[in-house]
Scaffold this active site. Sequence first.
Site, PDB file in Angstrom:
ATOM      1  N   GLY A  13     104.661 -18.089 -15.890  1.00 52.05           N
ATOM      2  CA  GLY A  13     104.400 -18.445 -14.506  1.00 52.05           C
ATOM      3  C   GLY A  13     104.896 -19.811 -14.067  1.00 52.05           C
ATOM      4  N   LEU A  94     109.089  -1.357  -9.661  1.00 55.23           N
ATOM      5  CA  LEU A  94     108.147  -0.970  -8.600  1.00 55.23           C
ATOM      6  C   LEU A  94     108.553   0.374  -8.008  1.00 55.23           C
ATOM      7  CD1 LEU A  94     108.000  -4.492  -6.943  1.00 55.23           C
ATOM      8  CD2 LEU A  94     106.158  -3.399  -8.249  1.00 55.23           C
ATOM      9  N   HIS A 110     115.557 -14.080  -9.495  1.00 59.02           N
ATOM     10  CA  HIS A 110     116.252 -13.495 -10.642  1.00 59.02           C
ATOM     11  C   HIS A 110     117.207 -14.540 -11.222  1.00 59.02           C
ATOM     12  CE1 HIS A 110     117.911 -10.370 -13.162  1.00 59.02           C
ATOM     13  NE2 HIS A 110     119.111 -10.789 -12.837  1.00 59.02           N
TER      14      HIS A 110
HETATM   15  C1  GAR Z   1     112.346 -16.542 -14.622  1.00 63.32           C
HETATM   16  O1  GAR Z   1     113.502 -17.071 -15.190  1.00 63.32           O
HETATM   17  C2  GAR Z   1     112.690 -15.477 -13.591  1.00 63.32           C
HETATM   18  O2  GAR Z   1     113.856 -15.770 -12.891  1.00 63.32           O
HETATM   19  C3  GAR Z   1     112.858 -14.271 -14.484  1.00 63.32           C
HETATM   20  O3  GAR Z   1     111.841 -14.376 -15.427  1.00 63.32           O
HETATM   21  C4  GAR Z   1     111.532 -15.742 -15.647  1.00 63.32           C
HETATM   22  C5  GAR Z   1     110.047 -15.938 -15.459  1.00 63.32           C
HETATM   23  O4  GAR Z   1     109.675 -17.248 -15.793  1.00 63.32           O
HETATM   24  N1  GAR Z   1     112.778 -13.072 -13.725  1.00 63.32           N
HETATM   25  C6  GAR Z   1     113.466 -11.967 -13.983  1.00 63.32           C
HETATM   26  O5  GAR Z   1     114.214 -11.852 -14.922  1.00 63.32           O
HETATM   27  C7  GAR Z   1     113.244 -10.815 -13.001  1.00 63.32           C
HETATM   28  N2  GAR Z   1     114.257  -9.833 -13.103  1.00 63.32           N
HETATM   29  P1  GAR Z   1     108.339 -17.872 -15.214  1.00 63.32           P
HETATM   30  O6  GAR Z   1     107.214 -16.902 -15.608  1.00 63.32           O
HETATM   31  O7  GAR Z   1     108.200 -19.164 -15.958  1.00 63.32           O
HETATM   32  O8  GAR Z   1     108.472 -18.025 -13.749  1.00 63.32           O
END
Ligand code: GAR
Length: 193
Positions: A13, A94, A110
Site C-alpha cells: 500500500g 474485476l 500501473h
Molecule cells: C505498484 O507498483 C503498482 O503500480 C502495481 O503494484 C504495485 C503496488 O505497490 N500495480 C500493478 O501492477 C497493477 N497492475 P503498493 O502496494 O506499494 O502501492
Amino acid sequence: MKKRVAILISGRGSNMRALIEAAKAKDFPAGIVLVLSNVPNAGGLDFARRHGIETEVIEHKKFPSREIFDNAMDVALNRANAEIVCLAGFMRLLSPRFVEKWRGRMINIHPSLLPAYKGLHTHSRAIEAGEKFAGCTVHFVTAELDDGPTILQAKVPVLPGDTEDALSARVLEQEHKIYPQALRLVAEGKAKI
Ligand code: GAR
C-alpha cells in the site's frame, strides 16, 4: 465539497499511503473515506487504521465467484458513499459489471508506460527487452486489463545494469507523485472519460 474516495489494495500500500498523505492537504479536492483489501494482512491496512481511516477486508477466497465478490465490494463502497475508487496495487481482475458500474469513477496505477507492458513483471520484461525508458501510468479502468484512457504518465530512464528492484524503486517514486496528481484531476472533473 471533497470527493469521497475509496482505495482498494492487496499489499504493502505505498501508493495508498501517497494518496492518504496528499489528501491531508486542505486544498486537496478528495478525502479518503475507506481502504478496502482483499488480503487480510495487507501491509497497507495498518497505516490506514493509524490514520483514522475506515478499513474493511473482503477476502475474495470466501466468495464462490468473481461477480459475487465484486458485488460485496460494491456494497461496501456504497455503504461508505464512495464517489471515486482508486486501485492501488489491487491484484484482482474485476468483473465487467463492476467495471461498468464505476466507469469514469475508477482509476488505477500501473508500473509501465501503457499500452506497453500490461500485466505482471513489467520491470524485468522492460529490462530484458533493452528498453531505454520505463515508467508508470494512471488510467481510468475499463473492461480490459490495464487498459482505458490515460490520465497521467511519468517516464524514467532504464540505466545500464539495472535490476528489477532498482528500476521498480525508481518508478515507484514517480508513482507516488503522479497518483495524487491524477486523483486531483479526476476529483476536480478536469480528467474524465
Ligand atoms: C505498484 O507498483 C503498482 O503500480 C502495481 O503494484 C504495485 C503496488 O505497490 N500495480 C500493478 O501492477 C497493477 N497492475 P503498493 O502496494 O506499494 O502501492
